[in-house]
Design a protein around this motif. Structure first.
Motif, PDB file in Angstrom:
ATOM      1  N   THR A 336      52.973 113.267  41.258  1.00 37.10           N
ATOM      2  CA  THR A 336      51.917 112.491  41.902  1.00 37.10           C
ATOM      3  C   THR A 336      51.706 112.976  43.336  1.00 37.10           C
ATOM      4  O   THR A 336      52.671 113.221  44.059  1.00 37.10           O
ATOM      5  N   CYS A 337      50.431 113.107  43.727  1.00 41.39           N
ATOM      6  CA  CYS A 337      50.132 113.467  45.121  1.00 41.39           C
ATOM      7  C   CYS A 337      50.320 112.208  45.965  1.00 41.39           C
ATOM      8  O   CYS A 337      49.696 111.188  45.692  1.00 41.39           O
ATOM      9  N   SER A 338      51.178 112.297  46.965  1.00 43.46           N
ATOM     10  CA  SER A 338      51.455 111.108  47.774  1.00 43.46           C
ATOM     11  C   SER A 338      50.281 110.768  48.690  1.00 43.46           C
ATOM     12  O   SER A 338      50.229 109.691  49.258  1.00 43.46           O
ATOM     13  N   GLY A 339      49.312 111.709  48.795  1.00 41.95           N
ATOM     14  CA  GLY A 339      48.143 111.452  49.631  1.00 41.95           C
ATOM     15  C   GLY A 339      47.076 110.657  48.895  1.00 41.95           C
ATOM     16  O   GLY A 339      46.645 109.603  49.357  1.00 41.95           O
ATOM     17  N   CYS A 340      46.674 111.138  47.685  1.00 40.70           N
ATOM     18  CA  CYS A 340      45.538 110.502  47.010  1.00 40.70           C
ATOM     19  C   CYS A 340      45.898 109.891  45.660  1.00 40.70           C
ATOM     20  O   CYS A 340      45.089 109.197  45.056  1.00 40.70           O
ATOM     21  N   GLY A 341      47.100 110.143  45.150  1.00 39.11           N
ATOM     22  CA  GLY A 341      47.498 109.529  43.880  1.00 39.11           C
ATOM     23  C   GLY A 341      47.175 110.359  42.649  1.00 39.11           C
ATOM     24  O   GLY A 341      47.469 109.957  41.526  1.00 39.11           O
ATOM     25  N   PRO A 357      44.794 119.501  43.849  1.00 43.56           N
ATOM     26  CA  PRO A 357      43.420 119.929  43.539  1.00 43.56           C
ATOM     27  C   PRO A 357      42.381 118.861  43.924  1.00 43.56           C
ATOM     28  O   PRO A 357      41.201 119.181  44.084  1.00 43.56           O
ATOM     29  N   GLU A 358      42.804 117.611  44.073  1.00 37.71           N
ATOM     30  CA  GLU A 358      41.874 116.538  44.421  1.00 37.71           C
ATOM     31  C   GLU A 358      41.561 116.506  45.921  1.00 37.71           C
ATOM     32  O   GLU A 358      40.414 116.587  46.327  1.00 37.71           O
ATOM     33  N   CYS A 359      42.651 116.368  46.726  1.00 37.74           N
ATOM     34  CA  CYS A 359      42.422 116.163  48.158  1.00 37.74           C
ATOM     35  C   CYS A 359      42.785 117.391  49.001  1.00 37.74           C
ATOM     36  O   CYS A 359      42.545 117.403  50.200  1.00 37.74           O
ATOM     37  N   GLY A 360      43.388 118.402  48.392  1.00 40.75           N
ATOM     38  CA  GLY A 360      43.670 119.642  49.092  1.00 40.75           C
ATOM     39  C   GLY A 360      44.911 119.631  49.981  1.00 40.75           C
ATOM     40  O   GLY A 360      45.169 120.600  50.682  1.00 40.75           O
TER      41      GLY A 360
HETATM   42 ZN   LIG Z   1      45.911 114.542  46.595  1.00 40.08          ZN
END
Ligand SMILES: [Zn+2]
Length: 409
Positions: A336-341, A357-360
């Motif tokens: 899981t990306c801790s920035g955007c989920g 790939p979502e928030c970079g």
């Molecule tokens: Zn992210």
């Protein structure tokens, strides 16, 4: 609060003989009791209760008068221990096997339940049958009521006593769980522990460092045998275990001192070790070999000492009023990306760094996992307490994500 204190014992030659007799006799009583239980069940399906077995000790003493030399409490306690082993087996067969017969290689110990006196000034501990007192190494003293003690002997031949004490103090109030004072820990192999604030603790890999020496000693032993060579191997293993424990004590104390709440994954170490059991050599010796990836992983898990570490944290949290928050081991803390989920299903075990790939955002794999562990634990804790979470909408997504990742490598 109940606390335990462990001291190294320095018995005299005479005391050593009597201590060894205690280990031997307790083992004998344990094995006889186990045999009696098995026979009774096999012949007429009856279950013999612990107090009936305790009564039989008196008869046994008539046949084996040397049992009079042994503290009666300790003999009774071995029967109670056997009873606990049976209860554990019937309650949870998956985790506890059928009680086994003990041999000289089993853990050597006996318990004493009363009449334990400790003289800090003269550094002597007196127990039943050892009224003159056994010398011990004093590293820290305590005050309070002694509940029980266990005397043990490790394979290198050293004697220890572990004393359980009720210090009559109330356990401290638990600190409040807040985001600011919480930390998440990712347990790893490359770095031993990674914290959600980015701190990393190196894995000292003590076993790996001594592997060369260990192989030399094992080769020597397989060629020439002999007690001396075997003793050298035992001493080396003990040295590695002590190094590992010291390091974990230092880290766990620091973490407990610096934080109010610690979040970690609830890993089932014994299951993980079973899944990747290393091959054993013909004589049953556990030979760590670096070529077998599975056994290598097993060794690393063992070497990192995760299980002991979690226990240390739990004990210290109890003493100092801190919180240990655990999350399920199938939660996707790495992916899981801790920035955007966003959940990155393509993440491989060897990706030490990855870009979302979502928030970079570029993530360090372990730091990202530690942040997620902290976030998952805090949000889980809020729902458990019935307090509305600030990100109520996030929860279904998080819960969905938790079940989507079957294994966390
Ligand atoms: Zn992210």
């Amino acid at each position: 609060m109940i606390k335990s204190y462990k001291y190294r014992l320095y018995p005299t030659k005479q005391q050593i003989i009597l201590l060894d007799k205690h280990f031997g006799c307790c083992r004998l009583v344990y094995n006889l009791a186990l045999e009696t239980k098995i026979n009774a069940y096999q012949s007429n399906r009856t279950y013999i209760y612990k107090y009936d077995l305790v009564k039989q000790i008196t008869d046994l003493k008539k046949d084996c008068p040397w049992l009079y030399e042994i503290c009666n409490q300790s003999l009774q306690q071995t029967i109670f221990n056997l009873d606990t082993a049976f209860k554990n087996f019937f309650r949870n067969k998956k985790h506890f096997g059928f009680p086994k017969f003990k041999n000289k290689k089993s853990k050597q110990s006996f318990k004493i339940m009363s009449d334990i006196k400790i003289d800090f000034e003269n550094k002597k501990i007196s127990i039943i049958k050892f009224r003159d007192g056994i010398k011990f190494a004093l590293n820290r003293s305590f005050s309070g009521q002694i509940k029980q003690a266990t005397v043990s002997k490790v394979s290198s031949g050293k004697y220890f006593i572990s004393i359980t004490v009720n210090n009559k103090q109330e356990p401290p109030f638990k600190a409040q769980i807040e985001e600011k004072t919480s930390i998440g820990i990712d347990l790893g192999i490359n770095s031993l522990f990674t914290l959600s604030d980015g701190t990393k603790f190196d894995n000292p890999r003590y076993l790996n460092k001594s592997l060369k020496k260990l192989k030399v000693l094992q080769r020597k032993y397989s060629k020439f045998k002999g007690r001396k060579n075997k003793h050298k191997i035992t001493i080396l293993y003990e040295h590695i275990a002590n190094q590992r424990k010291d390091n974990l004590h230092k880290i766990s104390t620091q973490l407990i001192r610096d934080n109010q709440s610690i979040a970690l994954e609830d890993l089932n170490i014994s299951d993980m070790m079973k899944k990747c059991k290393p091959k054993q050599s013909k004589n049953g010796k556990y030979i760590p070999n670096g070529q077998n990836a599975k056994s290598g992983l097993n060794r690393s898990i063992h070497d990192a000492g995760w299980g002991i570490f979690v226990l240390m944290l739990e004990h210290k949290a109890e003493w100092y009023g801190k919180n240990i928050l655990k999350i399920g081991r199938f939660e996707p803390s790495s992916k899981t990306c801790s920035g955007c989920g966003h959940i990155n299903q393509d993440l491989k075990l060897n990706n030490r760094e990855w870009k979302c790939p979502e928030c970079g955002t570029t993530h360090d794999r372990d730091v990202n996992a530690a942040i997620n562990i902290k976030n998952f634990a805090l949000s889980k804790n809020k729902t458990v307490c019935g307090v509305h979470t600030e990100n109520q909408k996030e929860l279904p997504r998080l819960l969905g994500a938790m079940t989507s990742e079957a294994h966390r490598e």
